[in-house]
Design a protein around this motif. Structure first.
Motif, mmCIF file in Angstrom:
data_model
loop_
_atom_site.group_PDB
_atom_site.id
_atom_site.type_symbol
_atom_site.label_atom_id
_atom_site.label_comp_id
_atom_site.label_asym_id
_atom_site.label_seq_id
_atom_site.Cartn_x
_atom_site.Cartn_y
_atom_site.Cartn_z
ATOM 1 N N VAL A 220 0.820 -1.199 0.000
ATOM 2 C CA VAL A 220 0.000 0.000 0.000
ATOM 3 C C VAL A 220 0.858 1.253 0.000
ATOM 4 O O VAL A 220 0.505 2.270 -0.612
ATOM 5 C CB VAL A 220 -0.950 -0.024 1.211
ATOM 6 C CG1 VAL A 220 -0.162 0.000 2.515
ATOM 7 C CG2 VAL A 220 -1.936 1.139 1.142
ATOM 8 N N TRP A 221 2.021 1.205 0.645
ATOM 9 C CA TRP A 221 2.863 2.402 0.701
ATOM 10 C C TRP A 221 3.449 2.737 -0.670
ATOM 11 O O TRP A 221 3.583 3.911 -1.024
ATOM 12 C CB TRP A 221 3.978 2.228 1.724
ATOM 13 C CG TRP A 221 3.480 2.216 3.135
ATOM 14 C CD1 TRP A 221 3.453 1.160 3.991
ATOM 15 C CD2 TRP A 221 2.907 3.327 3.844
ATOM 16 N NE1 TRP A 221 2.902 1.513 5.194
ATOM 17 C CE2 TRP A 221 2.558 2.855 5.130
ATOM 18 C CE3 TRP A 221 2.638 4.649 3.521
ATOM 19 C CZ2 TRP A 221 1.974 3.679 6.095
ATOM 20 C CZ3 TRP A 221 2.059 5.472 4.464
ATOM 21 C CH2 TRP A 221 1.734 4.990 5.734
ATOM 22 N N LEU A 224 0.570 4.327 -2.639
ATOM 23 C CA LEU A 224 0.323 5.701 -2.206
ATOM 24 C C LEU A 224 1.440 6.634 -2.671
ATOM 25 O O LEU A 224 1.186 7.773 -3.081
ATOM 26 C CB LEU A 224 0.207 5.752 -0.682
ATOM 27 C CG LEU A 224 -1.049 5.101 -0.077
ATOM 28 C CD1 LEU A 224 -0.985 5.149 1.441
ATOM 29 C CD2 LEU A 224 -2.308 5.802 -0.575
ATOM 30 N N GLY A 225 2.677 6.145 -2.617
ATOM 31 C CA GLY A 225 3.793 6.964 -3.081
ATOM 32 C C GLY A 225 3.710 7.239 -4.572
ATOM 33 O O GLY A 225 4.012 8.352 -5.031
ATOM 34 N N SER A 267 11.068 -2.266 -3.296
ATOM 35 C CA SER A 267 9.664 -2.662 -3.188
ATOM 36 C C SER A 267 8.965 -2.693 -4.532
ATOM 37 O O SER A 267 7.890 -3.272 -4.671
ATOM 38 C CB SER A 267 8.926 -1.692 -2.258
ATOM 39 O OG SER A 267 8.998 -0.368 -2.771
#
Length: 349
Positions: A220-221, A224-225, A267
Motif C-alpha cells: 500500500v505504501w 500511495l507513493g 519494493s
C-alpha cells in the motif's frame, strides 16, 4: 524497389521528444511556439514514413473536425472581448449576444494546440516499438506499459476497420443521411472491437499477465507513493501553466525525482522479469537526441518561468499581438534532431 526505413531511436527517447514538444501546447496559447512545434512534428513525421500512416491520418482529420467544433462552440457560448463583429438576438438560448473576434481567436488557438498534440503523439506512436518499451520499463510499471501498448496498437486498427466497414457498406448501397444511419457502421465496428478485445485478453492471460497477487502487489505504501508522485507532477504542471514558474519547476523536479526513485526501489521490483530476445541498444543518435530534448525542454520551462508571455497568450479582454521569443523558437528548433539524425533509407528489391 521500395524504401525500408527503420526507427533508430530508443522508444524512451521518442517519449521524451513527445513530452518536450508538447510543452508549448500545454503551458500556453501563444501561436508562435505552438506553430513551431507543429512544423517540427510534421517534419519529423514526414522523415519517418510508416505503413500505419493511413490510420493515424484519419485520427488527425477527426482532431481537425473536433477543433473546428470547438471554435464554433467557443464563439457562440462566450461573448467577452472588445472586438464584436456580429450579434445574435438575446432571446436565443446560450448563443444570444455579441460574437467577438476574441472568442474566435481563442478557439482557433485551442484548436491549433489540439491538432499539434495529435500530430506529435501520433508520430511518437508510429515510431515506438511498444514491445521494446514494455521490456525496458521497470517491473513496477509493467501493467501501465502493457495497457499503453494495447491501446496504441488497437487505435489505428479500429480506425482502419471503420474505413473498411464504411467501404463495404457503400458497395451495398449504403448512404448515410443522419445519425440513425450510422447503425450499419457502428454495430459491426463494435462487434469487431469486442472480438479484438477478447482475443487480446486471452493472449495476455495465456502469457500470465496480471499474475498472482504475491508477485504483482507492491504494498500500500508503494501505491500511495506512486499516486503522490503523479499528483505532484500534475500539480507542478498546473503551477507552470498558471504562471507560477519557480514553484512549479521545484514541485515538478522534486516529484519526478521521487517518482524515479520510487519505481527503482526494492519494493517495486517484485517477481516480474521481462524476457528480452534482443537487447535495445542506446546508441550515439539516442544520446544526442536525449541531450537536445533535455536542453530544449529545460530551456522552455526556464523561459516560461522568466517570461510568462513567451508561452502564454490571452485574447481577453483585449486582442494584442503575441510576444515572439526567439530563444524559445530556438529551443523548439532543437527538437528537429530526430529528422536530422534519421537513418539513411535502404532500397529493397
Amino acid at each position: 524497389g521500395g524504401v525500408n526505413r527503420q526507427a533508430s531511436l530508443d522508444p524512451r527517447i521518442w517519449l521524451l521528444w513527445g513530452m518536450a514538444a508538447s510543452l508549448p501546447s500545454l503551458l500556453g496559447r501563444n501561436p508562435f511556439p505552438i506553430a513551431a512545434c507543429l512544423i517540427v512534428a510534421i517534419t519529423v513525421r514526414a522523415t519517418y514514413p510508416d505503413d500505419r500512416d493511413r490510420g493515424w491520418s484519419s485520427l488527425l482529420r477527426l482532431a481537425v473536425l473536433f477543433a473546428a467544433i470547438g471554435v464554433l462552440f467557443n464563439m457562440f457560448t462566450y461573448h467577452g472581448g472588445d472586438r464584436e463583429f456580429a450579434v445574435i438576438p438575446g432571446w436565443v438560448p446560450i448563443a444570444g449576444g455579441p460574437i467577438t473576434l476574441n472568442a474566435l481567436v481563442y478557439g482557433l488557438l485551442s484548436g491549433l494546440a489540439l491538432v499539434t498534440l495529435v500530430v506529435i503523439w501520433s508520430t511518437v506512436a508510429q515510431r515506438i516499438a511498444w514491445s521494446d518499451l514494455v521490456r525496458l520499463a521497470p517491473p513496477s510499471l509493467s501493467s501501465l506499459t502493457v495497457a499503453g501498448a494495447v491501446a496504441m496498437a488497437l487505435t489505428p486498427r479500429t480506425i482502419e476497420a471503420y474505413g473498411e466497414i464504411r467501404e463495404a457498406q457503400a458497395l451495398r448501397g449504403y448512404r448515410p443521411r443522419g445519425a440513425r444511419d450510422l447503425v450499419p457502421i457502428a454495430a459491426p465496428l463494435l462487434t469487431l472491437g469486442l472480438e479484438r478485445a477478447v482475443t487480446m485478453s486471452e493472449a495476455l492471460e495465456s502469457r500470465g499477465f496480471g499474475g498472482p497477487p504475491s508477485e504483482s502487489n507492491n504494498g500500500v505504501w508503494f501505491s500511495l507513493g506512486l499516486v503522490g508522485a503523479i499528483t505532484g507532477v500534475a500539480a507542478g504542471a498546473f503551477l507552470l501553466s498558471t504562471g507560477d514558474g519557480l514553484p512549479g519547476l521545484v514541485v515538478l523536479a522534486v516529484s519526478l525525482v521521487f517518482f524515479l526513485l520510487l519505481i527503482r526501489s526494492k519494493s517495486a521490483r517484485g517477481g516480474y522479469r521481462p524476457t528480452r530476445y534482443r537487447e535495445v541498444r542506446f546508441g550515439r543518435a539516442d544520446r544526442i537526441v536525449l541531450v537536445l530534448c533535455l536542453v530544449s525542454g529545460g530551456a522552455m520551462l526556464l523561459i516560461n518561468a522568466l517570461n510568462r508571455a513567451a508561452l502564454f497568450y490571452e485574447p481577453y479582454p483585449d486582442i494584442a499581438w503575441p510576444v515572439v521569443s526567439l530563444p524559445l523558437i530556438g529551443a523548439i528548433g532543437l527538437l528537429m534532431a530526430p529528422a536530422l539524425l534519421a537513418p539513411v533509407p535502404e532500397a529493397t528489391p
